[in-house]
Each structure stands twice: as structure tokens, then as C-alpha cells.
Design a protein around this motif. Structure first.
Motif, PDB file in Angstrom:
ATOM      1  N   ALA A  91       0.838  -1.200   0.000  1.00  0.00           N
ATOM      2  CA  ALA A  91       0.000   0.000   0.000  1.00  0.00           C
ATOM      3  C   ALA A  91       0.874   1.251   0.000  1.00  0.00           C
ATOM      4  N   THR A  92       0.241   2.390  -0.264  1.00  0.00           N
ATOM      5  CA  THR A  92       0.931   3.672  -0.271  1.00  0.00           C
ATOM      6  C   THR A  92       0.602   4.433   1.009  1.00  0.00           C
ATOM      7  N   PRO A  93       1.606   4.808   1.808  1.00  0.00           N
ATOM      8  CA  PRO A  93       1.316   5.549   3.042  1.00  0.00           C
ATOM      9  C   PRO A  93       0.851   6.973   2.752  1.00  0.00           C
ATOM     10  N   VAL A  94      -0.130   7.422   3.509  1.00  0.00           N
ATOM     11  CA  VAL A  94      -0.567   8.816   3.509  1.00  0.00           C
ATOM     12  C   VAL A  94      -0.337   9.310   4.935  1.00  0.00           C
ATOM     13  N   TYR A  95       0.455  10.353   5.101  1.00  0.00           N
ATOM     14  CA  TYR A  95       0.930  10.745   6.424  1.00  0.00           C
ATOM     15  C   TYR A  95       0.062  11.838   7.036  1.00  0.00           C
ATOM     16  N   LEU A  96      -0.349  11.600   8.288  1.00  0.00           N
ATOM     17  CA  LEU A  96      -1.166  12.548   9.035  1.00  0.00           C
ATOM     18  C   LEU A  96      -0.377  13.084  10.225  1.00  0.00           C
ATOM     19  N   ASP A  97      -0.503  14.366  10.470  1.00  0.00           N
ATOM     20  CA  ASP A  97       0.110  14.966  11.640  1.00  0.00           C
ATOM     21  C   ASP A  97      -0.812  14.769  12.848  1.00  0.00           C
ATOM     22  N   VAL A  98      -0.325  15.151  14.026  1.00  0.00           N
ATOM     23  CA  VAL A  98      -1.145  15.196  15.238  1.00  0.00           C
ATOM     24  C   VAL A  98      -1.266  16.653  15.667  1.00  0.00           C
TER      25      VAL A  98
ATOM     26  N   VAL B 134      10.151  10.214  13.654  1.00  0.00           N
ATOM     27  CA  VAL B 134       8.902  10.678  13.050  1.00  0.00           C
ATOM     28  C   VAL B 134       8.803  10.122  11.632  1.00  0.00           C
ATOM     29  N   LEU B 135       7.666   9.545  11.310  1.00  0.00           N
ATOM     30  CA  LEU B 135       7.478   8.917  10.004  1.00  0.00           C
ATOM     31  C   LEU B 135       7.258   9.977   8.924  1.00  0.00           C
ATOM     32  N   GLY B 136       7.468   9.584   7.688  1.00  0.00           N
ATOM     33  CA  GLY B 136       7.200  10.492   6.573  1.00  0.00           C
ATOM     34  C   GLY B 136       8.233  11.582   6.381  1.00  0.00           C
ATOM     35  N   ARG B 137       9.383  11.457   7.045  1.00  0.00           N
ATOM     36  CA  ARG B 137      10.395  12.512   6.925  1.00  0.00           C
ATOM     37  C   ARG B 137      10.902  12.655   5.495  1.00  0.00           C
ATOM     38  N   HIS B 138      10.929  11.534   4.753  1.00  0.00           N
ATOM     39  CA  HIS B 138      11.431  11.559   3.381  1.00  0.00           C
ATOM     40  C   HIS B 138      10.565  12.398   2.448  1.00  0.00           C
ATOM     41  N   THR B 139       9.322  12.694   2.860  1.00  0.00           N
ATOM     42  CA  THR B 139       8.427  13.483   2.012  1.00  0.00           C
ATOM     43  C   THR B 139       8.779  14.961   2.036  1.00  0.00           C
ATOM     44  N   LYS B 140       9.613  15.354   2.996  1.00  0.00           N
ATOM     45  CA  LYS B 140      10.038  16.753   3.163  1.00  0.00           C
ATOM     46  C   LYS B 140       8.881  17.665   3.578  1.00  0.00           C
ATOM     47  N   LYS B 141       7.760  17.061   3.993  1.00  0.00           N
ATOM     48  CA  LYS B 141       6.628  17.863   4.429  1.00  0.00           C
ATOM     49  C   LYS B 141       6.837  18.304   5.873  1.00  0.00           C
TER      50      LYS B 141
END
Length: 342
Positions: free
Chosen positions: A95-102, A299-306
Motif C-alpha cells: 500500500a501507499t502511506p498517507v501521512y497525518l500529523d497530530v 517521526v514517520l514520513g520525513r522523506h516526504t520533506k513535508k
């Protein structure tokens, strides 16, 4: 005073006897002990035993749940402020991850401006239950790995969604001997499909399956731990948490009404990052281990640079101090004394 660990398992003679009985029985693979463990976990959640499938680990539970929900090729949302096992399971499931903040200073998911997704993994992080928005409940895997025993409006966590998962790792709320997990399904047919997926041996069809089975050795220990969780562990964790509250510490708590936390973590939230660092060093000098619950590099999703400002805030402002059932009175007194003189 010896060094006080941040966390450690709580195991004793009852678990040793249960393991010894299984070994002496000659049957250590999945069998009657596993079936009984599934029954006990299901009963606590108000479900028939067939609705719970015990597996080899919490990670296996999540991967199996994603497989059950046909996640391959779909978009699965998950929080960036979470354990890496969530991201690993999503990617291994194809699957493709979609990253959500808190939201800053909380464990609550921030759905503002979220990208579209097909499935959601919703963890009750640190033993703090959070409500899942109604619009997402039917597409959500409820991750109760850190919240077994917590309740929402008087109901155990794990009943908001069609599928929920549990972890029984060594330092979770309870353990089944170091590893272990479970998947709980609201629908019996879904549980049957999952059981078929992990029942890999002596099959005549060509369906892909995988051995994620829990052993009877794990289950026997898990049965003892499950009983102790509700008769002893939860109360002891609450006692320790209350001692910290009596010191006036700014502890992370649920913000919603109708929520009863289970004290998997005692997390101090501080206004200044420098104070977090200073407190951690102070505690270490006083023979007490503490941790940043999730470090910035975790923290996950760091590679997205978001930008994930909520997760970034939490990594700088939260410190977790010891809170577990095998913590002695002397150890608790020592930690409290150290905090008092900070």
C-alpha cells in the motif's frame, strides 16, 4: 540506588508455571492454550471467541489486518507521530502511506487538509484513547497496542471499527512471553478469512498464506498476563501515575469526556525544550532512565520533506518517566524525590 529502568516486563512465578505446564504437556505449537487466550480476550470485549485471532506479534497483527482489508495498491493513512511498525506494515502490504500529523501537545490525529485515503490506521497512543470520526470508522484499523484496558464511553477500546489489533510485546501493557499479538474482527466472516490466511499447513488449494500463528507457550503466558492486567497491572500503573500527579507535574491526559486512559506511559509535557533536556539529564544523575517518547528522527514520513508541526512539537516538549507494574515502592519514591528537587 540501582539504575531505575524506564520500562521492563512484569513476569513472575505464575507465568513460569504456565510455561512449564505447556512444555511438560508436549504440545507447544498453536493449540488449546491459544484458543483459550482468544476466548478470554474476546470475552473482555463482549464478542464470541471466534472473533479474535491470536498471532505471533503486533506487527504481524497489523500486516494481517491490512491483508484482510485488501490494502495492496490502496492509500493507507497513518500518523507520523507513531511507531515505525505502522509504516513498515503498510509498505510490506503493498500500500501507499498517507501521512497525518497530530495536534501539538496531543496524540489526536489532525485530519485538516489531509490527502485522500482508502484506509486508516488509528492508534490509541500511550494508553490515551481518542475517538475516530464517524466518517472514517468503517475504513479504519483501530490500533490498541498501547491501550488494552482503556475505555471510551464505558466500552473497551477496539470496538469502534470493523478490525482492531493488539500487541503483547515484552514491555507493552501485558506480554505473551516477549512477542505476540491479536486481531479482533466485528464480523465473524472476516475473522474466519484471517484464520484461513494464517492456517498455512496441509492445504490443497493454491491460496497464498503465511505462518503468523501464536504458540501455546506464548498463549499460556498471555493468559496469566491478561488476568493480571485487570486484577493488578492497571491499578498499579494508575497508582504510579497518581503519585506523579500529586507532584503537580504537567502530565499528558485525555482531553475528551467519557475517556478512561490506561497508564501505558507517564508523559510530562513542558513548555521549553531546554527544560526537557535538563530534566532528563537530572533524572539520569539520580539513577532514573527516561525517554523522549518518539524522537525527531523517528517521526514517520520525513522523506516526504513535508512539515509536521504537531509531531515536531511533541518530540521537543515531551518526556516519559517510569510507570510500570514491577516498579517497586522504593523506586517510585526515588523518582518522585528526584523530580521534587529539580
Amino acid at each position: 540506588m540501582h539504575q531505575i529502568a524506564h520500562n521492563r516486563p512484569t513476569l513472575g512465578n505464575a507465568e513460569a508455571e504456565a510455561a512449564r505446564n505447556v512444555i511438560e504437556s508436549g504440545w507447544v505449537a498453536q493449540g488449546q492454550q491459544t484458543a483459550e487466550f482468544e476466548r478470554q480476550l474476546a470475552t473482555y470485549h463482549g464478542l464470541p471467541p471466534e472473533h479474535v485471532v491470536a498471532v505471533s506479534s503486533g506487527s504481524a497483527a497489523l500486516f494481517a489486518a491490512l491483508t484482510l482489508l485488501r490494502a495492496k495498491g490502496r492509500r493507507v493513512a497513518l500518523p507520523v507521530y507513531a511507531c515505525s511498525s505502522l509504516e513498515n506494515a503498510v509498505q510490506l502490504a503493498g500500500a501507499t502511506p498517507v501521512y497525518l500529523d497530530v495536534h501539538p501537545g496531543t496524540t489526536e490525529l489532525n485530519f485538516d487538509d489531509a490527502e485522500t485515503f482508502d484506509l486508516l490506521i488509528h492508534p490509541h497512543l500511550f494508553g490515551l484513547p481518542t475517538r475516530i470520526p464517524d466518517r472514517y470508522k468503517n475504513i479504519t484499523i483501530e490500533d490498541c497496542a498501547q491501550a488494552l484496558g482503556a475505555t471510551l464511553d464505558g466500552h473497551p477500546v477496539g470496538r469502534q471499527t470493523p478490525v482492531s489489533i493488539f500487541s503483547f510485546y515484552a514491555t507493552k501493557l501485558m506480554t505473551s512471553g516477549g512477542q505476540g499479538g491479536a486481531v479482533m474482527c466485528a464480523d465473524r466472516l472476516m475473522a474466519d478469512k484471517l484464520r484461513d490466511f494464517i492456517d498455512f499447513d496441509t492445504r490443497s488449494d493454491a491460496q497464498l498464506r503465511f505462518n503468523f500463528q501464536m504458540t501455546d507457550l506464548q498463549a499460556a503466558i498471555g493468559r496469566v498476563q491478561l488476568k493480571r492486567l485487570f486484577s493488578e497491572f492497571t491499578e498499579q500503573r494508575e497508582h504510579i501515575f497518581t503519585r506523579y500527579k500529586q507532584l503537580g507535574l504537567p502530565l499528558l491526559e485525555p482531553r475528551e469526556t467519557g475517556v478512561k486512559a490506561v497508564r501505558f506511559r507517564a508523559i510530562i509535557t513542558l513548555d521549553a525544550p531546554d527544560t526537557v533536556t535538563a530534566l532528563q539529564r537530572h533524572l539520569h544523575r539520580h539513577n532514573t532512565d527516561s525517554i523522549i517518547p518518539i524522537e525527531a528522527q523517528e517521526v514517520l514520513g520525513r522523506h516526504t520533506k513535508k512539515a509536521f508541526p504537531g509531531a515536531d512539537y511533541n518530540t521537543k516538549h515531551m518526556l516519559s518517566v517510569p510507570c510500570y507494574p514491577s516498579m517497586s515502592t522504593a523506586e517510585l519514591d526515588a523518582v518522585c524525590s528526584a523530580i521534587k528537587v529539580f
